[in-house]
Scaffold this active site. Structure first.
Site, mmCIF file in Angstrom:
data_model
loop_
_atom_site.group_PDB
_atom_site.id
_atom_site.type_symbol
_atom_site.label_atom_id
_atom_site.label_comp_id
_atom_site.label_asym_id
_atom_site.label_seq_id
_atom_site.Cartn_x
_atom_site.Cartn_y
_atom_site.Cartn_z
ATOM 1 N N LYS A 48 0.865 -2.936 -0.440
ATOM 2 C CA LYS A 48 2.266 -2.317 -0.206
ATOM 3 C C LYS A 48 2.719 -3.037 1.362
ATOM 4 C CE LYS A 48 1.877 1.577 -2.793
ATOM 5 N NZ LYS A 48 1.634 3.169 -2.854
ATOM 6 N N GLU A 52 6.130 5.278 6.868
ATOM 7 C CA GLU A 52 7.716 5.016 6.461
ATOM 8 C C GLU A 52 8.480 6.404 6.779
ATOM 9 O OE1 GLU A 52 7.598 2.387 2.583
ATOM 10 O OE2 GLU A 52 7.913 4.539 2.198
ATOM 11 N N HIS A 92 2.944 13.436 -6.946
ATOM 12 C CA HIS A 92 3.276 12.175 -6.704
ATOM 13 C C HIS A 92 3.002 11.295 -7.956
ATOM 14 C CE1 HIS A 92 4.119 12.567 -2.547
ATOM 15 N NE2 HIS A 92 2.846 13.024 -2.098
ATOM 16 N N ARG A 138 1.580 -4.846 -13.456
ATOM 17 C CA ARG A 138 1.193 -4.561 -14.837
ATOM 18 C C ARG A 138 2.188 -4.035 -15.714
ATOM 19 N NH1 ARG A 138 1.174 0.870 -14.320
ATOM 20 N NH2 ARG A 138 0.546 1.569 -12.258
#
Length: 508
Positions: free
Chosen positions: A116, A200, A235, A292
């Site tokens: 990421k 973040e 999540h 994917r």
């Protein structure tokens, strides 16, 4: 075209890919661990090969064993499904080295987008919108503290190699930052073998919206519209739908252009998904790219009329995309429910065991992608996803109505499932109005469910089940006991090791 494809996966996605192979006249090869010997994907395949004990690291994650089966079976391509090795660049490279086509992106594209932090760096260089934060792993608590103070609380800590909510922590204030950073790093190291964590700005009540992209090996990339994935628990996505209730044609065009830019920046090929966070002002930010096929791909297939697995195979075979961007049309609305073997009355702990009765929904606008059958024993060793139930209609209201009706027809006996949760979600006024965000499900679960009268289908199922238990002599047992076939009572069975392990995992 490929003559034989090995599916390096299990469960419903393996069945899904096997069916696509058969539709295209391609032989399908299954692999299975010892506990999956009787699984549906093994029954559906043309050939099936054992690859070891239940532990995933010794079976479905063992690259050499899977390549050995490819060699023995004569498979000339491998489809990884989702999960397991699907986003492992070492596996993609090993397939290439062995002369077996990997149905997915190249190892280089995976490496560029699999981390990421690296993906954020690439998107920043390309001038694309990203959530404010760091694009490299945090080196110290002091750095985390400084960045958090600069971008403002609340903040989100995330594992660079993460997925599925692992290594992710929401931090509301500076007092919790140190402990959250330590636990995020520890969990990331355990889950991915990589403790890198970045930070973040936490967007309050965002929507999670993703764009499906396809890219051939000739430089052509298109998007197939968006999917709304905001309904999540821990999540992890629970319900997905296409199109999103808030995305208009102009917003779809802009998000699609960014998604295509992301894929092209990494020289991406095959199917992939670019994920965004959308704030309350409908500003969107790049989150990550999943390299994917997604669990929720059926809703895109229903609203575009395209078969993504067929297209994956054609692209891997070197063929160009058979359509242009302006030929992609979004029609109608589709909503998907992920049916899990888990107990809604016991904090959604996994619920393994034998499926003793299975009543399946059908009718207009209903699709089922399933890996289960009556008499099959759900194992303890893997993700408890059993099936996906998708409702399709000319508009969102019709899709909700059809899906709700199908959920009332669905019954899985012998184990617990989360079907009741979906009935509750679909009846919620906020959901029906499309007023959802990533915190919706947590708020719903905290609220006391309203009492409702059982519908006719529920009553019918209850009558059938009661009759079966009565026939088996199970109705006369006292609390804490179970009835035997001779009418005598027996002591209760001890809790299985699997349930004990699941309970301990849930408490961690």
């Amino acid at each position: 075209m490929f003559k034989k494809i090995l599916i390096a996966n299990r469960g419903e996605i393996a069945v899904r890919v096997i069916r696509a192979c058969h539709e295209m006249g391609i032989a399908a090869v299954a692999v299975y661990s010892d506990v999956d010997r009787a699984s549906l994907h093994v029954r559906k395949a043309d050939e099936a090969y054992p690859i070891g004990p239940p532990l995933a690291s010794e079976s479905y994650l063992n690259i050499q064993k899977i390549l050995d089966v490819a060699s023995r079976s004569g498979a000339d391509a491998i489809h990884p499904g989702y999960g397991f090795l699907s986003e492992n660049p070492k596996f993609a490279q090993a397939c290439a080295d062995a002369g077996v086509k990997f149905i997915g992106p190249t190892a280089a594209a995976m490496k560029a987008l699999g981390s990421k932090t690296k993906a954020r760096q690439a998107m920043e260089e390309a001038g694309l919108p990203v959530v404010p934060g760091t694009s490299r792993g945090l080196e110290s608590f002091e750095q985390a503290k400084d960045v958090a103070a600069r971008i403002g609380y609340p903040v989100m800590l995330k594992a660079a190699a993460g997925g599925g909510g692992k290594g992710m922590r929401l931090v509301q204030d500076s007092e919790d930052l140190k402990s959250a950073l330590d636990s995020a790093r520890s969990e990331a190291e355990r889950a991915f073998g990589d403790g890198e964590v970045y930070i973040e700005k936490a967007i309050i009540n965002p929507r999670h919206i993703e764009m499906q992209v396809l890219a051939d090996e000739h430089g052509h990339t298109v998007h197939l519209g968006e999917r709304e994935c905001s309904l999540q628990r821990r999540h992890q996505k629970v319900i997905e739908e296409a199109p999103s209730p808030i995305v208009d044609p102009e917003m779809r065009r802009r998000m699609g252009e960014v998604a295509i830019h992301v894929a092209q920046a990494a020289a991406y090929t095959n199917a992939g998904t670019v994920e965004f966070l959308v704030d309350q002002q409908k500003n969107f930010y790049f989150l990550e790219m999943n390299t994917r096929l997604q669990v929720e791909h059926p809703v895109t297939e229903l609203t575009t009329g395209l078969d993504l697995v067929h297209l994956q195979i054609h692209i891997a075979n070197g063929e160009p995309l058979p359509f242009r961007q302006d030929e992609v049309k979004i029609r109608g609305h589709a909503i998907e429910c992920r049916i899990y073997a888990e107990d809604p009355d016991n904090n959604y702990l996994p619920s393994p065991g034998k499926i003793t009765l299975l009543l399946l929904p059908s009718g207009p606008g209903i699709r089922r992608d399933s890996g289960m059958y009556e008499g099959w024993t759900v194992p303890m060793d893997y993700d408890p996803l059993l099936a996906k139930l998708i409702g399709y209609g000319s508009d969102r209201d019709q899709a909700i109505g059809r899906l709700g009706r199908a959920l009332n027809e669905y019954f899985v006996g012998g184990i617990k499932t989360n079907i009741s949760l979906f009935r509750r979600i679909l009846s919620d006024p906020e959901f029906r109005a499309g007023k959802i965000d990533t915190g919706f499900l947590d708020r719903l679960l905290k609220a006391k469910p309203a009492l409702t009268e059982p519908n006719a289908q529920t009553v019918e199922v209850a009558v059938i089940a009661a009759g079966m238990f009565a026939t088996l002599g199970a109705v006369a047992a006292e609390p804490g006991e179970r009835a035997g076939t001779d009418g005598a009572t027996r002591p209760p069975k001890p809790q299985s090791n699997w349930k004990s392990a699941a309970f301990r995992e849930n408490l961690q």
